[in-house]
Motif scaffolding. Structure first.
Motif, mmCIF file in Angstrom:
data_model
loop_
_atom_site.group_PDB
_atom_site.id
_atom_site.type_symbol
_atom_site.label_atom_id
_atom_site.label_comp_id
_atom_site.label_asym_id
_atom_site.label_seq_id
_atom_site.Cartn_x
_atom_site.Cartn_y
_atom_site.Cartn_z
ATOM 1 N N ASP A 26 43.623 3.137 -18.866
ATOM 2 C CA ASP A 26 44.448 2.367 -18.575
ATOM 3 C C ASP A 26 44.711 2.594 -17.001
ATOM 4 O O ASP A 26 45.372 3.643 -16.719
ATOM 5 N N ASN A 27 43.950 1.855 -15.960
ATOM 6 C CA ASN A 27 44.079 2.181 -14.666
ATOM 7 C C ASN A 27 45.614 2.148 -14.248
ATOM 8 O O ASN A 27 45.876 2.522 -13.190
ATOM 9 N N ALA A 28 46.300 1.024 -14.817
ATOM 10 C CA ALA A 28 47.624 0.908 -14.259
ATOM 11 C C ALA A 28 48.740 1.977 -14.646
ATOM 12 O O ALA A 28 49.636 2.407 -13.942
ATOM 13 N N LYS A 29 48.298 3.010 -15.491
ATOM 14 C CA LYS A 29 49.013 4.225 -15.924
ATOM 15 C C LYS A 29 48.167 5.523 -15.639
ATOM 16 O O LYS A 29 48.572 6.409 -15.929
ATOM 17 N N ASN A 30 46.928 5.131 -14.777
ATOM 18 C CA ASN A 30 46.576 6.483 -14.246
ATOM 19 C C ASN A 30 46.004 7.462 -15.520
ATOM 20 O O ASN A 30 46.350 8.727 -15.421
#
Length: 122
Positions: free
Chosen positions: A73-77
């Protein structure tokens, strides 16, 4: 530079499930392919799974294919390793790693977490 912190390890019975997480610092998480590796006592570190920068490509070790799923999840790193049908031979310290290049070779990876212990009892 990126710092990685794994979590989610623990003790589970054979056949059980665990989900590992790896949280990354910094604002360039999507610049890196992310890999999971493991190391059992007395054994070399081995590849488990890898995911490309935006998640479009994954690869798995034969030993975990069909049982483990890597996602990110790139939004949550954060990168995850969902593990099902665990076996005693999956017992190891699990590490996440980051590198700009998609690779199955642990020697290529530039950044590593501290590891999280997974123990599967029979």
């Amino acid at each position: 530079q990126v710092q990685l912190v794994e979590s989610g390890g623990g003790l589970v019975q054979a056949g059980g499930s665990l989900r590992l997480s790896c949280a990354a610092s910094g604002r360039t998480f999507d610049s890196y392919a992310m890999g999971w590796f493991r190391q059992a006592p007395g054994k070399e570190r081995e590849f488990v799974a890898v995911i490309s920068r935006y998640g479009g490509r994954t690869d798995y070790a034969d030993s975990v294919q069909g049982r483990f799923t890597i996602s990110r999840d790139n939004a949550k790193n954060t990168v995850y390793l969902q593990m099902h049908s665990l076996k005693p031979e999956d017992t190891a310290v699990y590490y996440c790693a980051a590198d700009p290049m998609f690779s199955l070779d642990h020697a290529r990876y530039s950044y590593w977490g501290q590891g999280t212990q997974v123990t599967v009892s029979s």
